[in-house]
Design a protein around this motif. Structure first.
Motif, PDB file in Angstrom:
ATOM      1  N   PHE A   1     105.457 -49.246 -47.650  1.00  0.00           N
ATOM      2  CA  PHE A   1     106.831 -48.856 -47.954  1.00  0.00           C
ATOM      3  C   PHE A   1     106.889 -47.330 -48.026  1.00  0.00           C
ATOM      4  O   PHE A   1     105.986 -46.694 -48.574  1.00  0.00           O
ATOM      5  N   ILE A   2     107.929 -46.753 -47.439  1.00  0.00           N
ATOM      6  CA  ILE A   2     108.099 -45.300 -47.475  1.00  0.00           C
ATOM      7  C   ILE A   2     109.526 -44.987 -47.907  1.00  0.00           C
ATOM      8  O   ILE A   2     110.477 -45.561 -47.367  1.00  0.00           O
ATOM      9  N   TYR A   3     109.681 -44.117 -48.889  1.00  0.00           N
ATOM     10  CA  TYR A   3     111.008 -43.598 -49.210  1.00  0.00           C
ATOM     11  C   TYR A   3     110.861 -42.137 -49.607  1.00  0.00           C
ATOM     12  O   TYR A   3     109.927 -41.743 -50.293  1.00  0.00           O
ATOM     13  N   ASP A   4     111.816 -41.336 -49.105  1.00  0.00           N
ATOM     14  CA  ASP A   4     111.692 -39.881 -49.200  1.00  0.00           C
ATOM     15  C   ASP A   4     110.332 -39.492 -48.610  1.00  0.00           C
ATOM     16  O   ASP A   4     110.046 -39.817 -47.474  1.00  0.00           O
ATOM     17  N   ASN A   5     109.491 -38.823 -49.371  1.00  0.00           N
ATOM     18  CA  ASN A   5     108.163 -38.453 -48.864  1.00  0.00           C
ATOM     19  C   ASN A   5     107.052 -39.235 -49.556  1.00  0.00           C
ATOM     20  O   ASN A   5     105.884 -38.837 -49.522  1.00  0.00           O
ATOM     21  N   ILE A   6     107.421 -40.347 -50.180  1.00  0.00           N
ATOM     22  CA  ILE A   6     106.451 -41.154 -50.916  1.00  0.00           C
ATOM     23  C   ILE A   6     106.008 -42.337 -50.057  1.00  0.00           C
ATOM     24  O   ILE A   6     106.836 -43.095 -49.545  1.00  0.00           O
ATOM     25  N   ASN A   7     104.698 -42.485 -49.886  1.00  0.00           N
ATOM     26  CA  ASN A   7     104.125 -43.578 -49.101  1.00  0.00           C
ATOM     27  C   ASN A   7     103.419 -44.556 -50.040  1.00  0.00           C
ATOM     28  O   ASN A   7     102.583 -44.152 -50.862  1.00  0.00           O
ATOM     29  N   LEU A   8     103.749 -45.835 -49.898  1.00  0.00           N
ATOM     30  CA  LEU A   8     103.146 -46.875 -50.729  1.00  0.00           C
ATOM     31  C   LEU A   8     102.502 -47.939 -49.847  1.00  0.00           C
ATOM     32  O   LEU A   8     103.028 -48.269 -48.778  1.00  0.00           O
ATOM     33  N   ILE A   9     101.366 -48.468 -50.282  1.00  0.00           N
ATOM     34  CA  ILE A   9     100.761 -49.621 -49.614  1.00  0.00           C
ATOM     35  C   ILE A   9     100.558 -50.724 -50.645  1.00  0.00           C
ATOM     36  O   ILE A   9     100.329 -50.454 -51.829  1.00  0.00           O
ATOM     37  N   LYS A  10     100.647 -51.956 -50.168  1.00  0.00           N
ATOM     38  CA  LYS A  10     100.525 -53.089 -51.081  1.00  0.00           C
ATOM     39  C   LYS A  10      99.067 -53.495 -51.219  1.00  0.00           C
ATOM     40  O   LYS A  10      98.378 -53.747 -50.233  1.00  0.00           O
ATOM     41  N   THR A  11      98.595 -53.542 -52.449  1.00  0.00           N
ATOM     42  CA  THR A  11      97.236 -53.996 -52.736  1.00  0.00           C
ATOM     43  C   THR A  11      97.337 -55.209 -53.652  1.00  0.00           C
ATOM     44  O   THR A  11      97.787 -55.107 -54.784  1.00  0.00           O
ATOM     45  N   THR A  12      96.937 -56.338 -53.172  1.00  0.00           N
ATOM     46  CA  THR A  12      97.033 -57.607 -53.905  1.00  0.00           C
ATOM     47  C   THR A  12      98.484 -57.920 -54.252  1.00  0.00           C
ATOM     48  O   THR A  12      99.232 -58.411 -53.425  1.00  0.00           O
ATOM     49  N   ASP A  13      98.922 -57.593 -55.471  1.00  0.00           N
ATOM     50  CA  ASP A  13     100.273 -57.978 -55.880  1.00  0.00           C
ATOM     51  C   ASP A  13     101.145 -56.792 -56.269  1.00  0.00           C
ATOM     52  O   ASP A  13     102.214 -56.967 -56.857  1.00  0.00           O
ATOM     53  N   LYS A  14     100.708 -55.571 -55.960  1.00  0.00           N
ATOM     54  CA  LYS A  14     101.523 -54.408 -56.306  1.00  0.00           C
ATOM     55  C   LYS A  14     101.367 -53.310 -55.259  1.00  0.00           C
ATOM     56  O   LYS A  14     100.442 -53.323 -54.440  1.00  0.00           O
ATOM     57  N   TYR A  15     102.294 -52.357 -55.303  1.00  0.00           N
ATOM     58  CA  TYR A  15     102.252 -51.227 -54.379  1.00  0.00           C
ATOM     59  C   TYR A  15     101.644 -50.012 -55.071  1.00  0.00           C
ATOM     60  O   TYR A  15     101.916 -49.756 -56.248  1.00  0.00           O
ATOM     61  N   GLU A  16     100.829 -49.264 -54.327  1.00  0.00           N
ATOM     62  CA  GLU A  16     100.208 -48.061 -54.861  1.00  0.00           C
ATOM     63  C   GLU A  16     100.488 -46.880 -53.940  1.00  0.00           C
ATOM     64  O   GLU A  16     100.583 -47.037 -52.714  1.00  0.00           O
ATOM     65  N   VAL A  17     100.603 -45.705 -54.532  1.00  0.00           N
ATOM     66  CA  VAL A  17     100.865 -44.490 -53.759  1.00  0.00           C
ATOM     67  C   VAL A  17      99.641 -44.159 -52.912  1.00  0.00           C
ATOM     68  O   VAL A  17      98.500 -44.285 -53.355  1.00  0.00           O
ATOM     69  N   THR A  18      99.896 -43.733 -51.673  1.00  0.00           N
ATOM     70  CA  THR A  18      98.812 -43.362 -50.765  1.00  0.00           C
ATOM     71  C   THR A  18      99.194 -42.091 -50.015  1.00  0.00           C
ATOM     72  O   THR A  18     100.282 -41.542 -50.202  1.00  0.00           O
ATOM     73  N   THR A  19      98.292 -41.621 -49.177  1.00  0.00           N
ATOM     74  CA  THR A  19      98.578 -40.436 -48.365  1.00  0.00           C
ATOM     75  C   THR A  19      99.536 -40.815 -47.235  1.00  0.00           C
ATOM     76  O   THR A  19      99.824 -41.998 -47.011  1.00  0.00           O
ATOM     77  N   ASP A  20     100.012 -39.807 -46.505  1.00  0.00           N
ATOM     78  CA  ASP A  20     100.948 -40.067 -45.406  1.00  0.00           C
ATOM     79  C   ASP A  20     100.351 -41.061 -44.416  1.00  0.00           C
ATOM     80  O   ASP A  20      99.225 -40.878 -43.932  1.00  0.00           O
ATOM     81  N   LEU A  21     101.120 -42.092 -44.106  1.00  0.00           N
ATOM     82  CA  LEU A  21     100.634 -43.128 -43.202  1.00  0.00           C
ATOM     83  C   LEU A  21     100.812 -42.737 -41.734  1.00  0.00           C
ATOM     84  O   LEU A  21     100.008 -43.115 -40.887  1.00  0.00           O
ATOM     85  N   TYR A  22     101.873 -41.993 -41.438  1.00  0.00           N
ATOM     86  CA  TYR A  22     102.143 -41.594 -40.058  1.00  0.00           C
ATOM     87  C   TYR A  22     101.482 -40.250 -39.751  1.00  0.00           C
ATOM     88  O   TYR A  22     101.554 -39.320 -40.558  1.00  0.00           O
ATOM     89  N   HIS A  23     100.884 -40.151 -38.591  1.00  0.00           N
ATOM     90  CA  HIS A  23     100.381 -38.866 -38.119  1.00  0.00           C
ATOM     91  C   HIS A  23     101.514 -38.113 -37.410  1.00  0.00           C
ATOM     92  O   HIS A  23     102.303 -38.710 -36.680  1.00  0.00           O
ATOM     93  N   PHE A  24     101.582 -36.826 -37.652  1.00  0.00           N
ATOM     94  CA  PHE A  24     102.578 -35.947 -37.028  1.00  0.00           C
ATOM     95  C   PHE A  24     104.004 -36.453 -37.238  1.00  0.00           C
ATOM     96  O   PHE A  24     104.848 -36.374 -36.340  1.00  0.00           O
ATOM     97  N   ASN A  25     104.257 -36.951 -38.432  1.00  0.00           N
ATOM     98  CA  ASN A  25     105.600 -37.440 -38.735  1.00  0.00           C
ATOM     99  C   ASN A  25     106.620 -36.304 -38.749  1.00  0.00           C
ATOM    100  O   ASN A  25     107.809 -36.526 -38.531  1.00  0.00           O
ATOM    101  N   ASN A  26     106.146 -35.072 -39.002  1.00  0.00           N
ATOM    102  CA  ASN A  26     107.080 -33.941 -38.988  1.00  0.00           C
ATOM    103  C   ASN A  26     107.623 -33.684 -37.580  1.00  0.00           C
ATOM    104  O   ASN A  26     108.697 -33.105 -37.415  1.00  0.00           O
ATOM    105  N   ILE A  27     106.897 -34.140 -36.561  1.00  0.00           N
ATOM    106  CA  ILE A  27     107.372 -34.003 -35.183  1.00  0.00           C
ATOM    107  C   ILE A  27     108.250 -35.189 -34.788  1.00  0.00           C
ATOM    108  O   ILE A  27     109.292 -35.030 -34.151  1.00  0.00           O
ATOM    109  N   THR A  28     107.837 -36.385 -35.188  1.00  0.00           N
ATOM    110  CA  THR A  28     108.539 -37.604 -34.758  1.00  0.00           C
ATOM    111  C   THR A  28     109.666 -38.018 -35.705  1.00  0.00           C
ATOM    112  O   THR A  28     110.372 -38.988 -35.423  1.00  0.00           O
ATOM    113  N   ALA A  29     109.839 -37.305 -36.815  1.00  0.00           N
ATOM    114  CA  ALA A  29     110.876 -37.667 -37.790  1.00  0.00           C
ATOM    115  C   ALA A  29     112.263 -37.634 -37.153  1.00  0.00           C
ATOM    116  O   ALA A  29     112.554 -36.802 -36.287  1.00  0.00           O
ATOM    117  N   ASP A  30     113.125 -38.545 -37.606  1.00  0.00           N
ATOM    118  CA  ASP A  30     114.473 -38.663 -37.036  1.00  0.00           C
ATOM    119  C   ASP A  30     115.222 -37.334 -37.032  1.00  0.00           C
ATOM    120  O   ASP A  30     115.895 -36.985 -36.061  1.00  0.00           O
TER     121      ASP A  30
END
Length: 247
Positions: free
Chosen positions: A115-144
């Motif tokens: 899950f991503i909202y604003d600049n926060i990236n979350l991944i689901k581990t077992t039954d909850k979401y935890e903050v992680t590093t940016d999941l997309y590479h070069f998102n500053n180029i491909t961003a809408d």
């Protein structure tokens, strides 16, 4: 009249049969057959090739760019994203709306909800979401929000129109220009241009973007790097509200 025509036909048939009886005659017949075969084959290939219209803007000042980025810039769509970095492929698929993205990431046959909202990236581990590093590479180029800025500073190399109604726009952009847009720098390196290929549908809406950023990635990493990012877009404006998960 019919008898004369029949005699003529019999004469040709006899001529062909006589030719076939000798080794030299058979060679002549085979030569004629293959000549006709390859002539038809080449004609078919040329006909198929000409069904697509390729325009080189360097030789045609009337080339127009009629594609629309509205659906992407509005930020409401279903998407797939494939990142290939030095041969390692990561796939993402999901939905985006209101600057929130919900999807599934696949790497080495492992599926991870994210899950991503604003600049926060979350991944689901077992039954909850935890903050992680940016999941997309070069998102500053491909961003809408940045696609239009990138394209304005790129050079249109070719435009190809297909009978299906889809159109490809092939752009090139230097690493110097990318870094200037992203970081406001003024570097000066001689490099192979990066490429950006847009594909629009029959309604001129961009539905696919292919980035080859190997040159820029090599500059950033200071080491040879190959990277391509392919993003497809669909279901514009149809994504319902996405709830932020509890972490």
């Amino acid at each position: 009249m019919k008898e004369e025509k029949k005699k003529e036909e019999n004469k040709y048939i006899k001529f062909i049969k006589d030719l076939y009886q000798s080794k030299r005659g058979r060679a002549i017949l085979f030569f004629i057959f293959y000549f006709i075969f390859f002539f038809v084959l080449i004609s078919l290939i040329r006909t198929n090739y000409s069904s697509n219209r390729n325009v080189n803007p360097n030789n045609d000042n009337s080339v127009s760019t009629e594609y629309k980025l509205d659906g992407i810039k509005n930020g409401n769509y279903h998407f797939t994203r494939e990142e290939n970095i030095n041969g390692v492929i990561t796939n993402f698929t999901g939905d985006k709306t209101d600057n929130k993205t919900e999807g599934v990431m696949t790497l080495n046959n492992t599926f991870t909800n994210y899950f991503i909202y604003d600049n926060i990236n979350l991944i689901k581990t077992t039954d909850k979401y935890e903050v992680t590093t940016d999941l997309y590479h070069f998102n500053n180029i491909t961003a809408d929000y940045n696609i239009e800025n990138i394209l304005k500073r790129s050079t249109l190399i070719s435009k190809t129109e297909y009978e299906t109604g889809n159109t490809l726009y092939n752009y090139e952009i230097t690493s110097n220009t990318i870094d200037s847009i992203l970081n406001g720098t003024n570097i000066d390196i001689a490099d192979i241009p990066n490429s950006i290929i847009l594909e629009s549908n029959e309604d001129d809406e961009v539905v696919k973007i292919t980035y080859n950023l190997s040159s820029y990635a090599t500059y950033i990493n200071n080491a040879p790097t190959t990277i391509s990012i392919i993003i497809t877009y669909s279901n514009f404006g149809e994504i319902e509200n996405i709830e932020v998960p509890e972490s």
